[in-house]
Motif scaffolding. Structure first.
Motif, PDB file in Angstrom:
ATOM      1  N   THR A   4      64.203-107.672  47.150  1.00  0.00           N
ATOM      2  CA  THR A   4      64.372-106.693  48.211  1.00  0.00           C
ATOM      3  C   THR A   4      63.739-105.367  47.818  1.00  0.00           C
ATOM      4  O   THR A   4      63.075-104.724  48.630  1.00  0.00           O
ATOM      5  N   ALA A   5      63.925-104.946  46.580  1.00  0.00           N
ATOM      6  CA  ALA A   5      63.333-103.698  46.103  1.00  0.00           C
ATOM      7  C   ALA A   5      61.815-103.790  46.132  1.00  0.00           C
ATOM      8  O   ALA A   5      61.140-102.829  46.541  1.00  0.00           O
ATOM      9  N   GLN A   8      60.730-103.338  49.640  1.00  0.00           N
ATOM     10  CA  GLN A   8      60.907-101.941  50.033  1.00  0.00           C
ATOM     11  C   GLN A   8      59.784-101.081  49.461  1.00  0.00           C
ATOM     12  O   GLN A   8      59.205-100.270  50.181  1.00  0.00           O
ATOM     13  N   PHE A   9      59.444-101.255  48.198  1.00  0.00           N
ATOM     14  CA  PHE A   9      58.397-100.434  47.585  1.00  0.00           C
ATOM     15  C   PHE A   9      57.023-100.757  48.169  1.00  0.00           C
ATOM     16  O   PHE A   9      56.208 -99.860  48.375  1.00  0.00           O
ATOM     17  N   GLN A  11      56.469-101.740  51.231  1.00  0.00           N
ATOM     18  CA  GLN A  11      56.466-101.110  52.553  1.00  0.00           C
ATOM     19  C   GLN A  11      56.289 -99.602  52.419  1.00  0.00           C
ATOM     20  O   GLN A  11      55.515 -98.999  53.173  1.00  0.00           O
ATOM     21  N   PHE A  12      56.982 -98.985  51.467  1.00  0.00           N
ATOM     22  CA  PHE A  12      56.830 -97.548  51.228  1.00  0.00           C
ATOM     23  C   PHE A  12      55.378 -97.203  50.908  1.00  0.00           C
ATOM     24  O   PHE A  12      54.804 -96.283  51.495  1.00  0.00           O
ATOM     25  N   TYR A  37      59.142 -90.646  48.454  1.00  0.00           N
ATOM     26  CA  TYR A  37      59.927 -91.880  48.588  1.00  0.00           C
ATOM     27  C   TYR A  37      61.295 -91.594  49.204  1.00  0.00           C
ATOM     28  O   TYR A  37      61.747 -92.311  50.108  1.00  0.00           O
ATOM     29  N   TRP A  40      60.864 -90.944  52.848  1.00  0.00           N
ATOM     30  CA  TRP A  40      60.588 -92.201  53.536  1.00  0.00           C
ATOM     31  C   TRP A  40      61.897 -92.976  53.746  1.00  0.00           C
ATOM     32  O   TRP A  40      62.144 -93.486  54.830  1.00  0.00           O
ATOM     33  N   CYS A  41      62.727 -93.031  52.712  1.00  0.00           N
ATOM     34  CA  CYS A  41      64.019 -93.718  52.823  1.00  0.00           C
ATOM     35  C   CYS A  41      64.892 -93.065  53.886  1.00  0.00           C
ATOM     36  O   CYS A  41      65.533 -93.754  54.686  1.00  0.00           O
ATOM     37  N   LYS A  44      63.823 -94.099  57.208  1.00  0.00           N
ATOM     38  CA  LYS A  44      64.136 -95.510  57.426  1.00  0.00           C
ATOM     39  C   LYS A  44      65.639 -95.771  57.454  1.00  0.00           C
ATOM     40  O   LYS A  44      66.070 -96.905  57.634  1.00  0.00           O
ATOM     41  N   SER A  46      67.687 -95.692  54.955  1.00  0.00           N
ATOM     42  CA  SER A  46      68.096 -96.519  53.819  1.00  0.00           C
ATOM     43  C   SER A  46      68.363 -95.620  52.615  1.00  0.00           C
ATOM     44  O   SER A  46      67.903 -94.482  52.562  1.00  0.00           O
TER      45      SER A  46
END
Length: 89
Positions: A4-5, A8-9, A11-12, A37, A40-41, A44, A46
């Motif tokens: 998952t990480a 996420q990275f 996509q970032f 980052y 961005w989170c 999103k 998150s």
């Protein structure tokens, strides 16, 4: 969690950075990169992963905190700049 990480990275990086082909200090530095980052989170909705995990994931992708040839772009870049320099808003 690691999978998952990674997603996420990836996509970032795709949404918030561009390659400049410039490995000089004018590209994203350590603090700015992590700040981008976190912006961005936030956009999103998150929770950002801790900085040590962020850098370990990017290192695994061959991205280093200095001279990485990346610059910020997109909505996360605007959010980060406005959060860093509130007088611009």
């Amino acid at each position: 969690m690691a999978k998952t990480a990674d997603i996420q990275f990836d996509q970032f990086l795709a949404e918030a950075t561009i390659t400049t082909h410039d490995r000089s200090d004018s590209t994203l530095g350590r603090d700015c990169f992590y700040g981008l980052y976190t912006s961005w989170c936030w956009l999103k909705q998150s929770v950002p992963l801790p900085e040590n995990i962020f850098w370990a994931a990017l290192k695994a992708k061959g991205i280093h905190p200095v001279g990485n040839g990346l610059a910020m772009t997109g909505p996360a870049a605007a959010d980060y700049i406005l959060a860093s320099y509130p007088d611009l808003a």
